[in-house]
Motif scaffolding. Structure first.
Motif, PDB file in Angstrom:
ATOM      1  N   MET A   1       0.848  -1.205   0.000  1.00  0.00           N
ATOM      2  CA  MET A   1       0.000   0.000   0.000  1.00  0.00           C
ATOM      3  C   MET A   1       0.878   1.248   0.000  1.00  0.00           C
ATOM      4  N   ILE A   2       0.611   2.122  -0.930  1.00  0.00           N
ATOM      5  CA  ILE A   2       1.391   3.353  -1.010  1.00  0.00           C
ATOM      6  C   ILE A   2       1.060   4.266   0.166  1.00  0.00           C
ATOM      7  N   LYS A   3       2.057   4.981   0.658  1.00  0.00           N
ATOM      8  CA  LYS A   3       1.855   5.886   1.787  1.00  0.00           C
ATOM      9  C   LYS A   3       1.779   7.320   1.301  1.00  0.00           C
ATOM     10  N   LEU A   4       0.769   8.033   1.772  1.00  0.00           N
ATOM     11  CA  LEU A   4       0.594   9.438   1.425  1.00  0.00           C
ATOM     12  C   LEU A   4       0.815  10.312   2.641  1.00  0.00           C
ATOM     13  N   SER A   5       1.180  11.561   2.398  1.00  0.00           N
ATOM     14  CA  SER A   5       1.238  12.545   3.470  1.00  0.00           C
ATOM     15  C   SER A   5      -0.172  12.778   3.998  1.00  0.00           C
ATOM     16  N   ASN A   6      -0.273  13.373   5.171  1.00  0.00           N
ATOM     17  CA  ASN A   6      -1.576  13.676   5.739  1.00  0.00           C
ATOM     18  C   ASN A   6      -2.379  14.578   4.806  1.00  0.00           C
ATOM     19  N   ARG A   7      -1.695  15.550   4.190  1.00  0.00           N
ATOM     20  CA  ARG A   7      -2.355  16.463   3.257  1.00  0.00           C
ATOM     21  C   ARG A   7      -2.987  15.698   2.097  1.00  0.00           C
ATOM     22  N   LEU A   8      -2.211  14.855   1.437  1.00  0.00           N
ATOM     23  CA  LEU A   8      -2.720  14.139   0.271  1.00  0.00           C
ATOM     24  C   LEU A   8      -3.753  13.085   0.660  1.00  0.00           C
ATOM     25  N   ARG A   9      -3.573  12.479   1.827  1.00  0.00           N
ATOM     26  CA  ARG A   9      -4.559  11.503   2.299  1.00  0.00           C
ATOM     27  C   ARG A   9      -5.918  12.173   2.522  1.00  0.00           C
ATOM     28  N   THR A  10      -5.877  13.380   3.086  1.00  0.00           N
ATOM     29  CA  THR A  10      -7.118  14.118   3.324  1.00  0.00           C
ATOM     30  C   THR A  10      -7.735  14.575   2.009  1.00  0.00           C
ATOM     31  N   VAL A  11      -6.898  15.033   1.085  1.00  0.00           N
ATOM     32  CA  VAL A  11      -7.376  15.391  -0.252  1.00  0.00           C
ATOM     33  C   VAL A  11      -8.072  14.187  -0.894  1.00  0.00           C
ATOM     34  N   HIS A  28       4.114  12.530  -8.915  1.00  0.00           N
ATOM     35  CA  HIS A  28       4.563  11.136  -8.824  1.00  0.00           C
ATOM     36  C   HIS A  28       3.444  10.120  -9.064  1.00  0.00           C
ATOM     37  N   GLY A  29       2.231  10.604  -9.224  1.00  0.00           N
ATOM     38  CA  GLY A  29       1.113   9.691  -9.458  1.00  0.00           C
ATOM     39  C   GLY A  29       0.617   8.990  -8.215  1.00  0.00           C
ATOM     40  N   TYR A  30       0.986   9.496  -7.050  1.00  0.00           N
ATOM     41  CA  TYR A  30       0.665   8.791  -5.811  1.00  0.00           C
ATOM     42  C   TYR A  30      -0.831   8.755  -5.494  1.00  0.00           C
ATOM     43  N   VAL A  31      -1.533   9.876  -5.728  1.00  0.00           N
ATOM     44  CA  VAL A  31      -2.949   9.923  -5.341  1.00  0.00           C
ATOM     45  C   VAL A  31      -3.793   8.941  -6.161  1.00  0.00           C
ATOM     46  N   ILE A  33      -2.849   6.212  -7.597  1.00  0.00           N
ATOM     47  CA  ILE A  33      -2.458   4.859  -7.167  1.00  0.00           C
ATOM     48  C   ILE A  33      -3.129   4.516  -5.844  1.00  0.00           C
ATOM     49  N   TYR A  34      -3.072   5.438  -4.903  1.00  0.00           N
ATOM     50  CA  TYR A  34      -3.672   5.233  -3.585  1.00  0.00           C
ATOM     51  C   TYR A  34      -5.176   4.977  -3.706  1.00  0.00           C
ATOM     52  N   LEU A  35      -5.852   5.788  -4.511  1.00  0.00           N
ATOM     53  CA  LEU A  35      -7.298   5.640  -4.656  1.00  0.00           C
ATOM     54  C   LEU A  35      -7.670   4.319  -5.318  1.00  0.00           C
ATOM     55  N   MET A  36      -6.866   3.859  -6.265  1.00  0.00           N
ATOM     56  CA  MET A  36      -7.106   2.555  -6.879  1.00  0.00           C
ATOM     57  C   MET A  36      -6.884   1.443  -5.861  1.00  0.00           C
ATOM     58  N   GLN A  37      -5.833   1.568  -5.062  1.00  0.00           N
ATOM     59  CA  GLN A  37      -5.569   0.558  -4.030  1.00  0.00           C
ATOM     60  C   GLN A  37      -6.705   0.491  -3.022  1.00  0.00           C
ATOM     61  N   ALA A  57       5.639   9.261 -12.689  1.00  0.00           N
ATOM     62  CA  ALA A  57       4.317   8.698 -12.413  1.00  0.00           C
ATOM     63  C   ALA A  57       4.142   7.359 -13.124  1.00  0.00           C
ATOM     64  N   LYS A  58       4.575   7.281 -14.380  1.00  0.00           N
ATOM     65  CA  LYS A  58       4.482   6.028 -15.136  1.00  0.00           C
ATOM     66  C   LYS A  58       5.248   4.914 -14.437  1.00  0.00           C
TER      67      LYS A  58
END
Length: 239
Positions: A1-11, A28-31, A33-37, A57-58
């Motif tokens: 599971m990808i880890k996001l900052s508190n800011r991006l997790r809240t977004v 980096h494409g993190y958000v 990826i996180y939402l798909m996970q 991101a790719k």
């Protein structure tokens, strides 16, 4: 599971379930990826104006095995999207002026989306006023404190240019601090308001010590107005 900052997790938490998601300035494409996970979105389009971030991101999308679900596009704002193609659009981590420019340049695409999740890094008052005056309705607001900075954010949708929001208590205060944050008495906003009040009062006391001049008088009036707005916002909390 990808880890996001508190800011991006809240977004990410502001994105509604089941939507096709577009990330403007994906970096980096993190958000996506996180939402798909999380199983929160059906698929995603990760976009950036620069090739370097898009290549990163790719790489991350491939690393997490998301190539079948997340598409990347080189895009200046919303330009690479078709009208109605994305139901949720994220515009985060950039200045308020740029957020407005992206919404203006891609107005038809933005209006067709079910929701926009916005996290401007500056000029919050200007962004809120723009949204209000251009037919957007704010559904929810949130705010986090991370690494010494405060990050307000919001989810909005387009209604029509005739449907400007009516702020019943302190219109200007709502633009400055967020009507939704004030209405819910958001605890992070309260921290911000208290810190801001201390700062403004300190500035005002220093101005009183300066030799009188027209410049000082103008600055004093500006700080007095700011303190007044701050106090009105604090009144929501019974402060």
């Amino acid at each position: 599971m990808i880890k996001l900052s508190n800011r991006l997790r809240t977004v990410a938490s502001l994105v509604s379930e089941g939507n096709v998601f577009a990330d403007v300035g994906t970096d980096h494409g993190y958000v996506p990826i996180y939402l798909m996970q999380q199983g929160k979105i059906s698929r995603a389009i990760a976009m950036d104006i620069n090739r370097g971030p898009l290549e990163r991101a790719k790489e991350h999308i491939a690393l997490f095995g998301m190539g079948d679900y997340i598409e990347t596009r080189l895009s200046d704002g919303l330009a690479a999207l078709e009208v109605g193609e994305a139901e949720s659009v994220l515009i985060a981590g950039m200045g308020g002026g740029l957020v407005i420019h992206i919404l203006e340049a891609g107005s038809e695409i933005a209006a067709a989306a079910k929701e926009l999740v916005l996290q401007p890094q500056s000029e919050l008052e200007r962004v809120r006023r723009y949204l209000d005056e251009n037919g957007y309705v704010t559904d929810v607001e949130d705010m986090v404190f991370e690494d010494g900075k405060y990050y307000p954010m919001m989810r909005v949708h387009y209604a029509s240019e005739k449907t400007s929001q009516k702020r019943t208590k302190g219109c200007e205060t709502g633009y400055i601090y967020g009507a939704g944050l004030l209405a819910q008495r958001h605890p992070v906003l309260l921290e911000y308001l208290k810190k801001e009040k201390t700062t403004y009062c300190g500035i005002y006391e220093n101005l009183k010590k300066q030799p009188p001049s027209e410049h000082i008088r103008i600055r004093q009036r500006e700080i007095e107005a700011a303190i007044s707005q701050n106090e009105e916002a604090l009144s929501y909390y019974g402060e």
